[in-house]
Motif scaffolding. Structure first.
Motif, PDB file in Angstrom:
ATOM      1  N   PRO A   1      -6.558  65.118  94.209  1.00 31.72           N
ATOM      2  CA  PRO A   1      -5.697  65.788  95.288  1.00 31.72           C
ATOM      3  C   PRO A   1      -5.343  67.290  94.831  1.00 31.72           C
ATOM      4  N   GLU A   2      -5.148  67.682  93.539  1.00 29.62           N
ATOM      5  CA  GLU A   2      -4.845  68.927  93.301  1.00 29.62           C
ATOM      6  C   GLU A   2      -6.016  70.055  93.622  1.00 29.62           C
ATOM      7  N   TYR A   3      -7.130  69.432  93.382  1.00 29.53           N
ATOM      8  CA  TYR A   3      -8.012  70.129  93.462  1.00 29.53           C
ATOM      9  C   TYR A   3      -8.499  70.527  94.888  1.00 29.53           C
ATOM     10  N   SER A   4      -8.227  69.440  95.917  1.00 31.29           N
ATOM     11  CA  SER A   4      -8.092  69.733  97.278  1.00 31.29           C
ATOM     12  C   SER A   4      -7.195  70.894  97.823  1.00 31.29           C
ATOM     13  N   ARG A   5      -5.890  70.683  97.325  1.00 33.19           N
ATOM     14  CA  ARG A   5      -4.785  71.443  97.684  1.00 33.19           C
ATOM     15  C   ARG A   5      -5.151  72.796  97.206  1.00 33.19           C
ATOM     16  N   VAL A   6      -5.515  73.067  96.052  1.00 42.84           N
ATOM     17  CA  VAL A   6      -5.687  74.447  95.534  1.00 42.84           C
ATOM     18  C   VAL A   6      -7.113  75.087  96.172  1.00 42.84           C
ATOM     19  N   ARG A   7      -7.972  74.358  96.274  1.00 41.58           N
ATOM     20  CA  ARG A   7      -9.575  74.834  96.377  1.00 41.58           C
ATOM     21  C   ARG A   7      -9.837  74.908  98.010  1.00 41.58           C
ATOM     22  N   VAL A   8      -9.343  74.343  98.971  1.00 30.74           N
ATOM     23  CA  VAL A   8      -9.739  74.137 100.343  1.00 30.74           C
ATOM     24  C   VAL A   8      -9.273  75.619 100.814  1.00 30.74           C
ATOM     25  N   PRO A   9      -8.177  76.140 100.605  1.00 29.02           N
ATOM     26  CA  PRO A   9      -7.898  77.417 101.243  1.00 29.02           C
ATOM     27  C   PRO A   9      -8.785  78.430 100.840  1.00 29.02           C
ATOM     28  N   ASP A  10      -9.151  78.408  99.542  1.00 29.49           N
ATOM     29  CA  ASP A  10     -10.045  79.453  99.281  1.00 29.49           C
ATOM     30  C   ASP A  10     -11.442  79.518  99.605  1.00 29.49           C
ATOM     31  N   ASP A  11     -12.046  78.185  99.802  1.00 29.03           N
ATOM     32  CA  ASP A  11     -13.397  78.245 100.251  1.00 29.03           C
ATOM     33  C   ASP A  11     -13.450  78.524 101.658  1.00 29.03           C
ATOM     34  N   HIS A  12     -12.529  77.898 102.440  1.00 25.91           N
ATOM     35  CA  HIS A  12     -12.265  78.244 103.854  1.00 25.91           C
ATOM     36  C   HIS A  12     -12.234  79.787 103.983  1.00 25.91           C
ATOM     37  N   ALA A  13     -11.387  80.489 103.199  1.00 29.82           N
ATOM     38  CA  ALA A  13     -11.431  81.848 103.476  1.00 29.82           C
ATOM     39  C   ALA A  13     -12.797  82.460 103.105  1.00 29.82           C
ATOM     40  N   ILE A  14     -13.498  81.938 102.153  1.00 28.34           N
ATOM     41  CA  ILE A  14     -14.998  82.780 101.983  1.00 28.34           C
ATOM     42  C   ILE A  14     -15.943  82.365 102.918  1.00 28.34           C
TER      43      ILE A  14
END
Ligand code: FAD
Length: 470
Positions: free
Chosen positions: A345-358
Motif C-alpha cells: 500500500p505504501e508503494y501505491s501511495r508514494v508512486r501513483v502520483p509520480d507515475d501519473h505526473a510523468i
C-alpha cells in the motif's frame, strides 16, 4: 538474506515479464535473498534468431542509471551507450541548430534496447536464487491464492504458486486483468492519433552520417522525425505521424515525394532506394498511455513498469520511470522491514502520483517536441530558463533538467515548474514595465526627436509581433 526481524517472510517472488523492468526487478529481489522466478512469454532473446520488440534504441537518463547502479550494471551499460548532449533541430532548409539538454557535461545516453535486456537477464541469472522461465505466458492468476496458470508455445500448461506476484508484463499486462475485476480500481487508457515507423540511416564512409552526440529532431508541427545514434555508427530514425497520414503513402515514389517535401536533407543520408523499401517493411506502430491506481492487491501482487504506467515516448522516460519504480519499491522494503502488507500500500501511495505526473508530462512533450521547438518565443523562454538556472542554480531549475538529470519526484517537478513559470513570466512582465517606465522618465527629462522614437517603437512592435506569431 534480508534483514533480521522481518515480519512476513515471502519466499517465492514471481516476476511476470522478463523485459527491461522485469529483468532488473529480478535482480533487486534476488539481491534481497528471495527465491525469484521470472516468467517470460518470449523465448530467450539471447539465443533467439529474431528479436521483435519495440524501439531499437532508447534514451537512458539519471533515474534509470541509478537503478542500474544499484545492481552493479551502470558502468557496463553506460560504456555501450552514446552520449547525446543536445537536441539538433533540422529545419526544412537543412539548417541544423543545437539546443543543449542541460549544463555542460549533462547528457542522456542512446542505448540499444536488445543489448540492455540481454545484459539484465544475464545479470539476473548470476544469482543462484533466480530462475528464468522463457516461453511461459501468463494466462490467468487468482488474487485469492496467488496461483498462476502459464501456457507454452506447444500448448502445454503449468500452474505455479507464489507469495508475491510482480507484474512487469508491459502495457497490455495480463497481471493487470485481475485488477480490472476489482472494486475501486481506477483505469484509463488512451491511444494517441500518431503511430511510429523506424528507419535506419547507415554509416557514411565508415563514419556516422550525422553528428553522433545529438538527438536529431525534424519538427514539422503535426508530425516529426527523430534519430538516435547506435554503436555500429548507424542512426535509428523514428517517424511519428498520424495514422491517417501514414496510410496516404502507398508507393515508394510517394515516400520519396513526402521526404523531399518535409525531410529533404535526410534522403541522401538514409538513401532513396532504402527509403522506398524500408518504409513498407512494417506497419506503423501504435502508442498508448495507461494510467491506473492502486498498483497493488493486498499483500499479494504489485504492478511496475509499463504494466502500471505505459507513457507515450516523448519525454524519453518510460523505461527510466520503470527502473525508478524498482528503487522506490526497494527503499520502501527497507523502511517497512519487507512486510508486504505495509510495503505494497505504501508503494501505491508514494508512486501513483509520480507515475501519473510523468504520463501527463510525456503527453505535454508530445506537442512540445514536434511543434513548440519551432517557435521563437519557446526558444527565447528556454534561453531565459537556462540563464536563470545558471545564475540561480538552486532556485530556478528547468523542467527538463529536473526530470532527466535529477531524482526529484516527478509530481514535485511539475509543481515546481508551475511555480517557476509564474515567477519568470511575472519577472519578464515587470522587466518590460520597468523598461517602459524608465524610458518615459528619460523622455520627460530630455524631450527627443519624436519621429525617431516612432520609428524605433514601430521596429520594436514588429519584432514582438513576429516573436509571438512564430
Ligand atoms: P516491456 O518492455 O513491454 O516488457 C514486458 C515484457 O513482458 C516483455 O518481454 C513481454 O514479452 C512480457 N510479457 C507480456 N505479456 C506477458 C505474459 N502474459 N506473460 C509473460 N510475459 C509477458 N523509455 C525511455 O526511458 N527512454 C526512451 O527513449 C524510450 N523510447 C521509447 C520509444 C518508443 C517508440 C517506445 C514505444 C517506447 C519507448 N520508451 C522509452 C518506453 C520503454 O520502451 C518502456 O517504458 C519499457 O520498455 C517498459 O519496460 P517494461 O519491462 O515495463 O515493459
Amino acid at each position: 538474506p534480508g534483514p533480521a526481524g522481518r515480519q512476513t517472510r515471502k519466499n517465492v517472488v514471481a516476476v511476470v515479464g522478463g523485459g527491461l523492468v522485469g529483468a532488473l526487478n529480478a535482480c533487486f529481489f534476488a539481491k534481497r535473498g528471495f527465491h525469484v522466478e521470472v516468467f517470460e512469454t518470449r523465448e530467450d532473446i539471447r539465443t533467439a534468431k529474431t528479436v521483435r520488440g519495440r524501439s531499437i534504441n532508447l534514451a537512458l537518463s539519471l533515474r534509470g542509471r541509478q537503478a542500474l547502479k544499484h545492481v552493479g550494471l551502470e558502468d557496463k551499460i553506460v560504456s555501450k551507450g552514446i552520449p547525446m548532449n543536445a537536441r539538433m533541430i533540422h529545419s526544412l532548409s537543412g539548417k541544423q541548430s543545437p539546443i543543449p539538454y542541460g549544463r555542460k557535461g549533462q547528457y542522456i545516453l542512446s542505448v540499444d534496447r536488445a543489448n540492455l535486456n540481454k545484459e539484465l537477464l544475464t545479470e539476473a541469472e548470476t544469482y543462484p536464487n533466480t530462475k528464468l522461465n522463457f516461453d511461459h505466458k501468463l494466462q490467468d492468476w487468482s488474487s485469492e491464492t496467488g496461483l498462476m496458470t502459464f501456457v507454452r508455445s506447444d500448448g502445454s500448461r503449468s500452474q505455479v504458486q507464489a507469495d508475491l506476484i510482480v507484474g512487469c508484463d508491459g502495457a497490455f499486462s495480463a497481471v493487470r486483468k485481475q485488477f480490472l475485476r476489482r472494486s475501486r480500481f481506477n483505469y484509463s487508457q488512451t491511444y494517441i492519433p500518431h503511430g511510429y515507423k523506424e528507419l535506419t540511416m547507415p554509416p557514411r564512409d565508415g563514419e556516422f552520417a550525422m553528428k553522433p552526440n545529438f538527438l536529431h529532431i525534424w519538427p514539422r508541427n503535426t508530425f516529426m522525425m527523430i534519430a538516435l545514434p547506435n554503436m555500429d555508427k548507424t542512426f535509428t530514425c523514428t517517424l511519428f505521424m498520424p495514422f491517417e497520414d501514414f496510410e496516404k503513402i502507398t508507393t515508394g515514389d510517394e515516400v520519396i515525394e513526402f521526404f523531399r517535401k518535409h525531410f529533404p536533407d535526410a534522403i541522401p543520408l538514409i538513401g532513396a532506394d532504402a527509403l522506398r523499401t524500408d518504409y513498407f517493411r512494417l506497419p506503423a506502430q501504435a502508442m498508448v498511455s495507461v494510467k491506473c491506481s492502486p498498483y497493488h492487491i493486498q499483500d499479494r501482487c504489485v504492478l511496475m513498469g509499463d504494466a502500471a504506467h505505459a507513457v507515450v515516448p516523448f519525454y524519453g522516460q518510460g523505461m527510466n520511470a520503470g527502473f525508478e519504480d524498482c528503487i522506490v519499491f526497494d527503499d520502501i522494503m527497507n523502511q517497512f522491514n519487507e512486510d508486504f502488507s505495509s510495503v505494497l500500500p505504501e508503494y501505491s501511495r508514494v508512486r501513483v502520483p509520480d507515475d501519473h505526473a510523468i504520463a501527463d508530462l510525456a503527453m505535454y512533450n508530445y506537442v512540445e517536441m514536434r511543434a513548440h521547438v519551432n517557435s521563437k518565443w519557446f526558444l527565447f523562454r528556454k534561453r531565459v530558463d537556462n540563464l536563470l538556472h545558471f545564475l540561480m542554480p538552486k532556485t530556478i531549475i528547468p523542467l527538463y533538467t529536473m526530470v532527466t538529470f535529477t531524482r526529484t519526484r516527478y509530481h514535485e517537478a511539475v509543481q515546481r515548474w508551475h511555480w517557476q513559470q509564474k515567477v519568470i513570466n511575472l519577472g519578464l512582465l515587470l522587466g518590460a514595465v520597468g523598461a517602459a517606465a524608465g524610458g518615459s522618465y528619460l523622455l520627460v527629462k530630455n524631450p527627443p526627436n519624436i519621429n525617431r522614437i516612432l520609428v524605433h517603437a514601430e521596429h520594436i512592435r514588429s519584432k514582438l509581433v513576429s516573436l509571438k506569431t512564430s
